[in-house]
Design a protein around this motif. Structure first.
Motif, short mmCIF file in Angstrom:
data_model
loop_
_atom_site.label_atom_id
_atom_site.label_comp_id
_atom_site.label_asym_id
_atom_site.label_seq_id
_atom_site.Cartn_x
_atom_site.Cartn_y
_atom_site.Cartn_z
N VAL A 1 21.69 -34.84 -31.22
CA VAL A 1 22.49 -35.88 -31.88
C VAL A 1 23.95 -35.79 -31.47
O VAL A 1 24.49 -34.71 -31.24
CB VAL A 1 22.37 -35.81 -33.43
N ASP A 2 24.59 -36.95 -31.37
CA ASP A 2 26.02 -37.05 -31.03
C ASP A 2 26.79 -37.32 -32.32
O ASP A 2 26.84 -38.46 -32.80
CB ASP A 2 26.23 -38.18 -30.01
N LEU A 3 27.36 -36.28 -32.91
CA LEU A 3 28.03 -36.40 -34.21
C LEU A 3 29.30 -37.24 -34.13
O LEU A 3 29.73 -37.82 -35.14
CB LEU A 3 28.37 -35.01 -34.76
N ALA A 4 29.93 -37.31 -32.94
CA ALA A 4 31.18 -38.06 -32.81
C ALA A 4 30.97 -39.55 -33.00
O ALA A 4 31.85 -40.27 -33.45
CB ALA A 4 31.82 -37.78 -31.46
N ASN A 5 29.78 -40.04 -32.64
CA ASN A 5 29.52 -41.49 -32.71
C ASN A 5 28.52 -41.88 -33.79
O ASN A 5 27.84 -42.89 -33.69
CB ASN A 5 29.01 -41.99 -31.33
N TYR A 6 28.40 -41.03 -34.83
CA TYR A 6 27.48 -41.34 -35.93
C TYR A 6 28.18 -41.05 -37.26
O TYR A 6 28.80 -40.00 -37.42
CB TYR A 6 26.20 -40.50 -35.81
N VAL A 7 28.11 -42.00 -38.18
CA VAL A 7 28.74 -41.82 -39.49
C VAL A 7 27.66 -41.41 -40.50
O VAL A 7 26.69 -42.14 -40.73
CB VAL A 7 29.43 -43.12 -39.97
N ALA B 1 30.97 -29.08 -32.30
CA ALA B 1 30.85 -30.43 -32.84
C ALA B 1 30.44 -30.38 -34.32
O ALA B 1 30.91 -31.17 -35.14
CB ALA B 1 29.83 -31.24 -32.04
N ILE B 2 29.57 -29.41 -34.67
CA ILE B 2 29.15 -29.26 -36.07
C ILE B 2 30.32 -28.81 -36.93
O ILE B 2 30.57 -29.38 -38.00
CB ILE B 2 27.97 -28.26 -36.19
N MET B 3 31.08 -27.80 -36.46
CA MET B 3 32.23 -27.31 -37.22
C MET B 3 33.27 -28.41 -37.43
O MET B 3 33.84 -28.56 -38.50
CB MET B 3 32.88 -26.13 -36.51
N GLU B 4 33.51 -29.19 -36.37
CA GLU B 4 34.46 -30.30 -36.45
C GLU B 4 34.02 -31.31 -37.50
O GLU B 4 34.82 -31.79 -38.31
CB GLU B 4 34.56 -30.96 -35.06
N ALA B 5 32.71 -31.61 -37.49
CA ALA B 5 32.16 -32.58 -38.46
C ALA B 5 32.19 -32.02 -39.89
O ALA B 5 32.48 -32.74 -40.84
CB ALA B 5 30.73 -32.96 -38.06
N VAL C 1 40.34 -39.48 -18.68
CA VAL C 1 39.60 -40.49 -19.45
C VAL C 1 38.55 -39.81 -20.32
O VAL C 1 37.85 -38.89 -19.86
CB VAL C 1 38.94 -41.51 -18.49
N CYS C 2 38.43 -40.22 -21.57
CA CYS C 2 37.47 -39.63 -22.51
C CYS C 2 36.04 -39.81 -22.00
O CYS C 2 35.62 -40.94 -21.72
CB CYS C 2 37.63 -40.27 -23.89
N ALA C 3 35.30 -38.72 -21.89
CA ALA C 3 33.93 -38.77 -21.36
C ALA C 3 32.98 -39.51 -22.30
O ALA C 3 31.98 -40.07 -21.85
CB ALA C 3 33.43 -37.35 -21.13
N SER D 1 36.03 -41.68 -31.89
CA SER D 1 36.46 -40.59 -32.78
C SER D 1 36.71 -39.30 -32.01
O SER D 1 37.50 -38.46 -32.42
CB SER D 1 35.39 -40.35 -33.86
N SER D 2 36.05 -39.14 -30.87
CA SER D 2 36.21 -37.92 -30.08
C SER D 2 37.61 -37.81 -29.48
O SER D 2 38.14 -36.72 -29.31
CB SER D 2 35.16 -37.88 -28.96
N CYS D 3 38.23 -38.95 -29.14
CA CYS D 3 39.56 -38.95 -28.51
C CYS D 3 40.63 -39.52 -29.43
O CYS D 3 41.71 -39.89 -28.97
CB CYS D 3 39.52 -39.71 -27.19
N ASN D 4 40.32 -39.60 -30.73
CA ASN D 4 41.26 -40.17 -31.71
C ASN D 4 41.74 -41.56 -31.32
O ASN D 4 42.92 -41.90 -31.44
CB ASN D 4 42.47 -39.25 -31.90
N LYS D 5 40.81 -42.36 -30.78
CA LYS D 5 41.04 -43.76 -30.41
C LYS D 5 42.05 -43.94 -29.27
O LYS D 5 42.53 -45.04 -29.03
CB LYS D 5 41.54 -44.58 -31.63
N SER D 6 42.38 -42.86 -28.56
CA SER D 6 43.39 -42.97 -27.50
C SER D 6 42.79 -43.37 -26.15
O SER D 6 43.50 -43.87 -25.28
CB SER D 6 44.13 -41.64 -27.34
N GLY D 7 41.48 -43.09 -25.96
CA GLY D 7 40.85 -43.36 -24.67
C GLY D 7 40.98 -42.20 -23.70
O GLY D 7 40.44 -42.24 -22.60
#
Length: 571
Positions: free
Chosen positions: A66-72, A134-138, A459-461, A496-502
């Motif tokens: 699972v990709d936690l950065a792109n799932y709410v 990613a889990i700790m960040e979430a 560039v954000c991957a 969310s991974s790049c704080n909307k900066s790209g």
């Protein structure tokens, strides 16, 4: 039907060509000596990303990645598992499906944790896989929001209450000094500011007092981002807390002060270099976050063009001479120098460094910290170094004539010397040394190579997507239609991974000038920087700008980002 053979996550990574057998062997050796798992060893050695390892583990156990950065995750699902259990076991509730609770973990073999969860929640548990970070960040993101333990919410709590924390006397300072309890509000706030900065990958924390507020900014990927505003009445307490952590005199408010904070955050050991200066509205604090993982890089990971990499490998293996790295503060010079030293650091070589201050501690290398207060300056340390019979010397910075002369003397007596200089480009370093008072004949005979560098955001991957630059962008970047036809231009849309900066992460762009006979002759004749640059370009030197555009054509960064840090020098 043939039975499926389980080759394990290591075998899966090898099959995909992500790692080699030699890398696996090195990771297994590290695992045995340190007690960490092979998966962690592969990540620590930078042979595989945490994302690749997690995907391979998911494939091994037949679990979903699972990709936690792109799932709410809905709040009602988060509330099913207490924060203490989530943090202690590095897990996160993910989805509720009838009676089954899907839980994100990094180790699907952790039967004990799943049994504990089944007992506490009295329901079936199904593990899904994600990287540990990613889990700790979430966990920090979701539980911080739900129980009010983020820096933002704690500041809001202070703003809503009328408690006055203003520190006006030494007695107030002493009260803060004695606040060792982790539950003390100011202690919690300062700890959260540091932990939030680390989570956001910040390199610096800026705490700046103004007339009516105290601003908190983080430098992320080289750009300052405003995060919080601390109420003015908390200024004295927050300042005292950070000064106590850095072991500075909290009663001194008129002079500049420098200190260090050492702390462990999760499994990371961090060093913070602290600078305090008095301003009109109080003491301004800047903390540079020194993460040891950032300097465990090899020259291959720095992002050199193949021709420049071969040239640098030849230069650093020369028995004597001076190699200079130039660029402004925060351009990655220390990382490049340490990567070179790591490459040369063997039991057969003695390496000594003189640094102001020592930012990172390197095993197997003798590091000396400059202390001007007791007269221990660069020139004196270099003089003493030469009596220690080193093979390689690193001088933190050639900032005056005496230091430069000592460095040159060391190179002429059979030592390889690395140092830094503050100039805009590689050819400019020659003019700078001559301006400092070093005779041109000494510059031409001792310097063997000069490398200028800058850092550009990549560039954000996670959210990168192809895009077509406008004609104006292509013209500004000096990109011809033929070059554009073969290129893969990428841009981040913001997530969310790049704080909307790209953008997420940084990459160096380089300009490597080798002192060829032609360049030596021009140096001896004291010609202009422009003439030296033209001669070096004819002999194969790429400009910072050109290296940046090469990375744009590969989709690693953007034209506007290269133009921000480097310019096209007209010859």
């Amino acid at each position: 039907m043939a039975k499926r053979v389980n080759i394990g996550f290591v075998g899966i990574l090898q099959k995909k060509g992500a790692i080699s057998a030699a890398q696996v062997e090195e990771a297994q050796t590290m695992s045995k000596s340190t007690g960490i798992s092979v998966a962690e060893a592969l990540i620590k050695l930078s042979y595989a990303s945490s994302d690749d390892v997690a995907r391979a583990i998911a494939e091994e156990y037949g679990r979903e990645y699972v990709d936690l950065a792109n799932y709410v995750i809905p709040l009602q699902v988060i509330e099913l598992v207490p924060e203490s259990i989530a943090r202690e076991n590095t897990i996160l509730p993910y989805q509720e499906d009838d009676e089954v609770l899907r839980v994100v973990c990094s180790d699907p073999n952790d039967i004990e944790t799943f049994d504990k969860l089944r007992f506490v929640l009295n329901r079936p548990i199904e593990p899904v896989i994600a990287p540990r970070e990613a889990i700790m960040e979430a966990v920090n993101r979701y539980y911080g929001q739900s129980i009010g333990e983020s820096a933002d919410s704690l500041i809001q709590e202070f703003t809503d209450t009328a408690i006055d924390f203003t520190e006006t006397t030494d007695a107030g300072s002493a009260a803060i000094a004695g606040a060792t309890d982790s539950d003390a509000p100011i202690v919690r706030l300062c700890d959260m500011i540091i932990s939030e900065a680390v989570q956001l990958r910040a390199s610096d924390i800026h705490i700046e007092p103004f007339e009516d507020r105290v601003r908190v900014r983080y430098r992320i990927d080289g750009m300052l981002v405003e995060r919080d505003t601390i109420p003015k009445r908390l200024q004295g307490s927050v300042t005292s807390r950070f000064k106590i952590l850095a072991r500075l005199d909290i009663a001194e408010r008129r002079r500049t002060q420098d200190g260090r904070i050492k702390l462990t955050l999760g499994d990371k050991e961090l060093d913070l270099r602290v600078s305090v200066i008095p301003t009109n509205h109080g003491q301004s604090i800047v903390m540079r976050i020194l993460d040891k993982d950032n300097i465990r890089v090899s020259l291959t990971q720095l992002g050199f063009a193949e021709s420049d990499y071969k040239k640098l490998q030849t230069l650093i293996r020369r028995p004597n001479g001076i190699i200079l790295v130039t660029g402004p503060t925060g351009s990655g010079k220390t990382t490049s120098l340490y990567a070179s030293l790591n490459e040369l650091n063997t039991p057969t070589r003695k390496i000594i460094t003189a640094e102001d201050p020592v930012e990172y501690y390197l095993p197997g290398i003798n590091q000396v910290e400059i202390k001007h207060s007791i007269g221990l300056d660069f020139a004196r340390v270099i003089r003493a170094m030469l009596r220690q019979a080193p093979n390689i010397i690193l001088v933190g910075e050639m900032r005056d004539l005496e230091t430069a002369q000592m460095g040159i003397q060391a190179s002429l007596t059979g030592h390889l010397v690395f140092s830094t200089l503050h100039t805009n480009d590689a050819p400019g370093a020659i003019t700078r040394l001559v301006d400092m008072g070093v005779p041109p004949y000494l510059v031409s005979s001792s310097v063997i190579g000069i490398m200028a560098q800058r850092l550009v955001r990549t560039v954000c991957a996670k959210c990168k997507q192809p895009y077509v630059p406008s004609e104006i962008e292509l013209r500004e970047g000096g990109i011809t239609p033929e070059m554009a036809a073969k290129a893969t231009f990428m841009k981040g849309k913001g997530c969310s991974s790049c704080n909307k900066s790209g953008y997420r992460g940084r990459q160096a762009v380089f300009e490597l000038m080798v002192m060829t006979p032609t360049v030596r002759e021009l140096t001896f004749k004291q010609v202009s920087t422009g003439e030296i640059r033209r001669a070096a370009r004819k002999e194969g030197m790429s400009l910072l700008y050109e290296d940046g555009i090469r990375k744009v054509l590969k989709g690693m960064t953007t034209i506007e980002e290269v133009l921000r840090v480097a310019r096209n020098v007209e010859n």
